[in-house]
Design a protein around this motif. Structure first.
Motif, PDB file in Angstrom:
ATOM      1  N   ARG B 137       0.782  -1.343   0.146  1.00 14.75           N
ATOM      2  CA  ARG B 137       0.119  -0.038  -0.007  1.00 14.75           C
ATOM      3  C   ARG B 137       0.870   1.238  -0.107  1.00 14.75           C
ATOM      4  O   ARG B 137       0.331   2.268  -0.440  1.00 14.75           O
ATOM      5  CB  ARG B 137      -0.922  -0.110   1.191  1.00 14.75           C
ATOM      6  CG  ARG B 137      -2.179  -0.896   1.017  1.00 14.75           C
ATOM      7  CD  ARG B 137      -2.792  -0.837   2.404  1.00 14.75           C
ATOM      8  NE  ARG B 137      -4.167  -1.784   2.227  1.00 14.75           N
ATOM      9  CZ  ARG B 137      -4.606  -2.361   3.052  1.00 14.75           C
ATOM     10  NH1 ARG B 137      -4.310  -2.366   4.329  1.00 14.75           N
ATOM     11  NH2 ARG B 137      -5.690  -2.983   2.812  1.00 14.75           N
ATOM     12  N   ASP B 138       2.054   1.194   0.349  1.00  9.31           N
ATOM     13  CA  ASP B 138       2.784   2.395   0.440  1.00  9.31           C
ATOM     14  C   ASP B 138       3.530   2.680  -0.845  1.00  9.31           C
ATOM     15  O   ASP B 138       4.199   3.785  -1.008  1.00  9.31           O
ATOM     16  CB  ASP B 138       4.101   2.250   1.650  1.00  9.31           C
ATOM     17  CG  ASP B 138       5.206   1.714   1.040  1.00  9.31           C
ATOM     18  OD1 ASP B 138       4.928   0.664   0.251  1.00  9.31           O
ATOM     19  OD2 ASP B 138       6.376   1.977   1.446  1.00  9.31           O
ATOM     20  N   GLU B 140       1.978   3.451  -4.008  1.00  8.14           N
ATOM     21  CA  GLU B 140       1.238   4.368  -4.746  1.00  8.14           C
ATOM     22  C   GLU B 140      -0.095   4.561  -4.190  1.00  8.14           C
ATOM     23  O   GLU B 140      -0.620   3.795  -3.514  1.00  8.14           O
ATOM     24  CB  GLU B 140       1.277   3.610  -6.078  1.00  8.14           C
ATOM     25  CG  GLU B 140       0.989   4.483  -7.300  1.00  8.14           C
ATOM     26  CD  GLU B 140      -0.414   4.784  -7.612  1.00  8.14           C
ATOM     27  OE1 GLU B 140      -0.589   5.949  -8.176  1.00  8.14           O
ATOM     28  OE2 GLU B 140      -1.317   4.061  -7.152  1.00  8.14           O
ATOM     29  N   LYS B 141      -0.600   5.877  -4.421  1.00  5.82           N
ATOM     30  CA  LYS B 141      -1.858   6.190  -3.725  1.00  5.82           C
ATOM     31  C   LYS B 141      -2.939   5.102  -4.026  1.00  5.82           C
ATOM     32  O   LYS B 141      -3.749   5.226  -3.327  1.00  5.82           O
ATOM     33  CB  LYS B 141      -2.166   7.872  -4.500  1.00  5.82           C
ATOM     34  CG  LYS B 141      -1.677   8.781  -3.645  1.00  5.82           C
ATOM     35  CD  LYS B 141      -1.991  10.182  -4.022  1.00  5.82           C
ATOM     36  CE  LYS B 141      -1.514  10.537  -5.229  1.00  5.82           C
ATOM     37  NZ  LYS B 141      -1.273  11.854  -5.552  1.00  5.82           N
ATOM     38  N   SER B 142      -3.121   5.054  -5.303  1.00  7.39           N
ATOM     39  CA  SER B 142      -4.433   4.020  -5.311  1.00  7.39           C
ATOM     40  C   SER B 142      -4.298   2.611  -4.802  1.00  7.39           C
ATOM     41  O   SER B 142      -5.275   2.227  -4.379  1.00  7.39           O
ATOM     42  CB  SER B 142      -4.818   3.807  -7.178  1.00  7.39           C
ATOM     43  OG  SER B 142      -3.989   3.069  -7.485  1.00  7.39           O
ATOM     44  N   ALA B 144      -2.860   2.255  -1.846  1.00  2.00           N
ATOM     45  CA  ALA B 144      -3.193   2.811  -0.640  1.00  2.00           C
ATOM     46  C   ALA B 144      -4.719   2.348  -0.446  1.00  2.00           C
ATOM     47  O   ALA B 144      -5.246   2.178   0.886  1.00  2.00           O
ATOM     48  CB  ALA B 144      -2.823   3.776  -0.097  1.00  2.00           C
ATOM     49  N   LYS B 145      -5.537   2.615  -1.221  1.00  2.00           N
ATOM     50  CA  LYS B 145      -6.933   2.164  -1.354  1.00  2.00           C
ATOM     51  C   LYS B 145      -7.468   0.622  -1.387  1.00  2.00           C
ATOM     52  O   LYS B 145      -8.545   0.610  -1.352  1.00  2.00           O
ATOM     53  CB  LYS B 145      -7.731   3.046  -2.053  1.00  2.00           C
ATOM     54  CG  LYS B 145      -7.414   4.513  -2.221  1.00  2.00           C
ATOM     55  CD  LYS B 145      -8.543   5.334  -1.040  1.00  2.00           C
ATOM     56  CE  LYS B 145      -8.147   6.802  -0.801  1.00  2.00           C
ATOM     57  NZ  LYS B 145      -8.827   7.379  -0.073  1.00  2.00           N
ATOM     58  N   PRO B 160     -12.946   0.363  -7.970  1.00  2.00           N
ATOM     59  CA  PRO B 160     -12.624   1.044  -6.798  1.00  2.00           C
ATOM     60  C   PRO B 160     -13.497   1.627  -5.878  1.00  2.00           C
ATOM     61  O   PRO B 160     -13.542   1.741  -4.720  1.00  2.00           O
ATOM     62  CB  PRO B 160     -11.517   2.093  -7.202  1.00  2.00           C
ATOM     63  CG  PRO B 160     -12.063   2.264  -8.585  1.00  2.00           C
ATOM     64  CD  PRO B 160     -12.510   1.186  -9.233  1.00  2.00           C
ATOM     65  N   GLU B 294      -4.118   3.815 -11.296  1.00  2.00           N
ATOM     66  CA  GLU B 294      -5.564   3.303 -11.093  1.00  2.00           C
ATOM     67  C   GLU B 294      -6.268   2.806 -12.153  1.00  2.00           C
ATOM     68  O   GLU B 294      -6.873   1.943 -12.343  1.00  2.00           O
ATOM     69  CB  GLU B 294      -6.376   4.547 -10.493  1.00  2.00           C
ATOM     70  CG  GLU B 294      -7.922   4.118 -10.150  1.00  2.00           C
ATOM     71  CD  GLU B 294      -8.923   5.181  -9.688  1.00  2.00           C
ATOM     72  OE1 GLU B 294      -8.224   6.353  -9.157  1.00  2.00           O
ATOM     73  OE2 GLU B 294     -10.049   5.261  -9.556  1.00  2.00           O
ATOM     74  N   LYS B 295      -5.968   3.388 -13.335  1.00  2.00           N
ATOM     75  CA  LYS B 295      -6.428   3.364 -14.726  1.00  2.00           C
ATOM     76  C   LYS B 295      -5.984   1.744 -14.941  1.00  2.00           C
ATOM     77  O   LYS B 295      -6.697   0.971 -15.427  1.00  2.00           O
ATOM     78  CB  LYS B 295      -6.120   4.370 -15.793  1.00  2.00           C
ATOM     79  CG  LYS B 295      -7.049   4.670 -16.822  1.00  2.00           C
ATOM     80  CD  LYS B 295      -6.716   5.815 -17.547  1.00  2.00           C
ATOM     81  CE  LYS B 295      -7.068   7.254 -16.916  1.00  2.00           C
ATOM     82  NZ  LYS B 295      -6.683   8.321 -17.566  1.00  2.00           N
TER      83      LYS B 295
END
Lengths: 635, 302
Positions: B137-138, B140-142, B144-145, B160, B294-295
């Motif tokens: 999770r650390d 990249e931002k997406s 982390a979700k 998501p 994310e894409k």
């Protein structure tokens, strides 16, 4: 700005230092929308120097594009990782972030404030030791603040920090701070947190986050980070708790080895200890504690190990191993708090799957005791739970399970409910206590049983469950079948939807909750008749798969024959023998199946009747033939 | 001995082992995505621990784009042989036949065809219902979700906005036919945790992580290693020897090296404390545009 952070010490260096290994603190930030949760986490990451240059460059770029902080960096953009979140400027899902100081490591769950995403907040809370509850100093305590405090407390979080944020926007006013703290403390009795620390701060400018603010000389307490670094989490862990080991996987690489792999949930175990399988009471001694790094003498909470026993007893995934002297409770009835997480409301009687520890069993809410109204903190009578509702209910399980009260043990007292058809997680549950009813109401062993009653009638009892739209022809066909069975001298009973609603179920309406209860009562009645040795014909719209499943699960395999009376809606509506479709179309009847209430067709019925292709007589003959060839009608 | 590990690593280790076992206990046909990198090495090491004395009861799957560093491939084969594991290698044959490469087709298309599509092909062909990945999770931002048990539709898509709530360690492992779950046992590890654990447990890693003199060219501010003769040099580019190492490993033309003298794992741990750029800085595909991870993930990228 002062430098409260230095880079983390190396593991080897840390162990050489006097300070004990404090491990990792897992906390969450929660509170209402726009109270600044994401900004606070961004600030913590920034201050702890755990942001990298390329991330800061990207943040500066993003701040210009999406930012809501004027020219300043918008720290919220660091954590709102989904596109929809950045566009809408809100947090939708829980994000996990990692940072460290020289005293402790932290895992932060940044959770959404919008009510519609409350389930994601509960997700973050379930693994946290501490909650940072943000409150916008200008707005004070909102109902969403109370909701989050309630959920945090329910999920067993014992330490709360009131982060009274945006204090800069109220001129660092001490009376605002004090008013909010007093308002929170009025409700505090409901939550029962072990510790509550209130800190006035500005996440945007950093006051009292990681450095003491000079703009609030009246505040002498710790900064947020000081508190997080030093808060003592587990004073209550000192007295030793009994050993709990949910068996996760049976490891049998060859005939010579049979080990039970799992993670110690609580307490300690040593080689030679006597343990029992909680559900069966079978006892054995621990022979070995096996790990890849060599056998161990003992194992404690959070250790992932493999146990072998000194004798062959029946142990499988889902069992809990415990000391004989301190066993968990075993029951098939429990009282628990529920947080409802699905769009589909909770309906008492509807069968769900419960995952508790490593075990999965069928479960239904037998009685909803109350729903908690967040605004007033009062329990209210309720028939269902909607998305994000919190309730207290009795649940009835398909088989007894071993558990502890959630207060005692977060691992063996927690469960989730799963929808049997969509596989969605629909609720989080925390067991308060077991209901002893199951153990105290012993079933009376009767001499004449189902088999002997059936024998006297020389038939095999069963339920023929006719399901289909209103006007599909269920009652007509069921009536014909019963006539034919009567002529053959078989013992039958027909339960008809309309007729039952005049008596047994006359207190029920047509809401989803009432429909479920309607079917539950009919299914239980049909089960009694099966026990009496009868062939029971049930003619009910019974639109929901889950309830038909419930009826099926009540009786033994082979005793439930689902008959799908398949008539297309247009055909049933054109017939409209009772004029009901017309009324439904005119809006005079609400919740009418097929019109404004769904009908879930059976996926694998035992008998599928396509009424547009054959006449009622031949379909009835077909059913009788089905019963005959499968031995239901005796010799 | 495990007990020599510091508390935070012991907890992470136990959490990962729990996740690995949960998958094996509840899925019919799991597979471990093995990318040969440091995270995969840690994940594999944890799997060896989780099922001991049994071997991990699932195969390893490597999606080979044919553009990996040569040392990675050698390390992969040696690891599978040393541990006696079932290694499956898949390459998108149509892509390879069409000569898809990172130079002519752009990093974005190339990744889509040779990684994402190839992965879907391999998962479908194997009929796997659960796939382990080493993502953290650390990173990249997406990410982390993302859930630890991350649900995928029958077409491998990730939604998501509609993830299952994931409470306690009660993972909902139920899926319908055709649907799959991706499982990330290292979700809660950081880059530093990974290195500290590699050090403490003496886990073998690809030597490319350690500083050595290697032939590189500077391109767009990044150091790209000319790993074999297929490397296309731009006019005026001449590979020069520099002391470099890699923080993350992928396809060599798309993976940037960093200048470093850290030639041992101890030195890497020290360096990781003080670095000022994130590890994915060296992944060229992440920079295609903001939100690009994310894409890719929604389309099925790991």
């Amino acid at each position: 700005m002062s430098e409260p952070f230095t880079v983390l010490q190396l593991a080897s260096e840390a162990s050489a230092r006097a300070e004990p290994d404090k491990g990792t603190l897992r906390f969450l930030t929660c509170g209402s929308v726009d109270d600044g949760k994401s900004t606070l986490i961004g600030r913590l990451l920034y201050d702890s120097k755990r942001l990298f240059d390329d991330q800061i460059v990207a943040l500066e770029k993003d701040s210009k594009k999406f930012g809501t902080a004027g020219d300043a960096m918008d720290f919220a953009l660091l954590v709102d990782g989904l596109e929809a979140e950045r566009e809408q400027g809100i947090t939708i899902d829980v994000a996990y972030r990692f940072f460290a100081t020289d005293r402790r490591r932290f895992i932060v769950a940044d959770t959404p404030g919008h009510e519609q995403y409350t389930r994601n907040m509960a997700t973050g809370a379930s693994t946290a030791d501490l909650a940072v509850l943000l409150i916008d100093a200008r707005k004070g305590i909102l109902s969403q603040t109370r909701r989050h405090a309630t959920i945090a407390a329910l999920l067993g979080i014992r330490h709360v920090v009131l982060a009274i944020n945006k204090i800069d926007l109220v001129e660092f006013d001490r009376t605002v701070y004090e008013r909010i703290v007093a308002a929170f403390d009025e409700d505090a009795g409901h939550y029962g947190f072990a510790s509550r620390v209130a800190i006035p701060l500005s996440a945007r400018f950093g006051d009292n986050v990681s450095f003491q603010s000079e703009r609030m000389p009246w505040y002498r307490g710790p900064t947020l980070i000081e508190h997080l670094e030093t808060v003592d989490l587990a004073p209550e862990l000192a007295p030793s708790r009994p050993f709990r080991f949910p068996v996760q996987w049976v490891n049998r690489p060859d005939l010579s080895f049979r080990g039970y792999a799992g993670t110690v949930a609580e307490g300690e175990v040593s080689v030679g200890d006597e343990i029992v399988v909680a559900r069966s009471g079978h006892a054995a001694r621990v022979a070995r504690i096996v790990t890849h790094d060599g056998d161990r003498e003992s194992a404690a909470a959070e250790d992932a190990v493999t146990l072998t026993l000194d004798r062959e007893i029946d142990v499988s995934r889902g069992d809990i191993l415990a000391p004989a002297t301190a066993r968990p409770e075993v029951s098939d009835q429990v009282a628990a708090h529920l947080i409802w997480m699905a769009e589909e409301p909770m309906l008492p009687g509807r069968p769900y799957l419960m995952k508790i520890g490593t075990r999965v069993v069928g479960a239904a809410v037998s009685e909803l005791k109350h729903r908690l109204e967040i605004e007033t903190m009062k329990p209210l009578a309720a028939k269902t739970l909607a998305l994000n509702d919190i309730g207290f209910a009795n649940l009835s399980l398909a088989e007894p399970v071993a558990f502890d009260a959630y207060e005692e043990n977060r691992t063996t007292g927690a469960f989730i409910l799963i929808d049997r058809f969509t596989n969605q997680t629909v609720a989080a549950g925390m067991i308060r206590f077991g209901l002893r009813r199951a153990t105290n109401i012993h079933r009376q062993a009767l001499t004449v049983d189902k088999a002997s009653r059936a024998l006297a009638k020389s038939q095999k009892p069963a339920i023929l469950w006719f399901t289909g739209l209103s006007g599909a022809g269920k009652s007509t066909i069921a009536d014909l079948v019963e006539q034919k069975l009567n002529l053959l001298g078989r013992h039958t009973y027909l339960l008809d939807g309309d007729n039952v609603r005049h008596g047994l179920n006359r207190d029920l309406g047509f809401t989803d909750a009432d429909r479920v209860e309607n079917i539950r009562r009919v299914a239980e009645t049909a089960k009694l008749f099966v026990d009496a040795g009868l062939i029971v014909l049930v003619s009910f719209i019974s639109p929901f798969r889950s309830e038909r499943r419930l009826a099926r699960d009540l009786v033994e395999a082979g005793e439930f024959i689902e008959v799908f009376v398949d008539t297309p809606l247009e055909v049933a509506e054109a017939r409209d023998a009772k004029g009901l479709y017309r009324k439904a179309r005119e809006g005079k009847i609400r919740n009418f199946t097929g019109i404004d209430s769904p009908y879930e067709a059976p996926e694998a019925p035992e008998i599928h009747l396509r009424t547009t292709e054959t006449d009622a007589q031949s379909m009835a003959d077909g059913i009788v033939a089905y019963l005959q060839t499968r031995g239901y009608l005796g010799g | 001995m495990t007990s020599a590990l510091p508390l935070h690593l012991r907890r992470l280790e136990a959490e990962s082992i729990f996740i690995l076992r949960e998958v094996v206990a509840t899925f019919e046909n799991p597979v471990m995505l093995y990318s040969i990198g440091k995270d995969s090495s840690v994940m594999l090491h944890l799997a060896m621990k989780a099922f001991f004395p049994a071997r991990p009861p699932f195969p390893l799957l490597h999606v080979d784009t044919t553009w990996k560093f040569r040392e990675m491939i050698a390390f992969r084969d040696e690891t599978a042989a040393r541990l006696g594991l079932d290694l499956k290698v898949h390459t998108n044959q149509q892509g390879a036949a069409a000569g898809v490469n990172p130079f002519d087709h752009g990093s974005s298309n190339y990744t889509q065809i040779m990684k994402t599509e190839a992965l879907k092909q391999a998962l479908d062909a194997g009929g796997y219902d659960a796939a382990f990945g080493g993502a953290r999770r650390d990173e990249e931002k997406s990410r982390a979700k993302e859930r630890i048990f991350s649900f995928r539709s029958a077409h491998h898509g990730w939604d998501p906005k509609n993830q299952r709530p994931e409470l306690w360690s009660l993972y909902n492992t139920r899926i319908a036919k055709g649907e799959t779950i991706r499982v990330f046992p290292l979700s809660n590890w950081t880059e530093l945790d990974i290195w500290e654990y590699i050090l403490a447990e003496a886990i073998p890693i690809v030597p490319l992580y350690l500083a050595a003199d290697r032939p590189v060219v500077r391109r767009g501010g990044q150091l790209i290693m000319a790993d074999d003769a297929r490397m296309r040099l731009l006019p005026g580019e001449v590979p020069e020897m520099k002391r470099v190492r890699f923080r993350t490993l992928g396809c060599y033309p798309l993976t940037a090296a960093v200048e470093s003298d850290a030639a041992s794992v101890e030195e890497i741990v020290h360096e990781t404390f003080s670095v000022t750029t994130s590890e994915r800085q060296g992944r060229l595909i992440d920079h295609d545009e903001s939100g690009s991870m994310e894409k890719k993930k929604r389309e099925g990228y790991f």
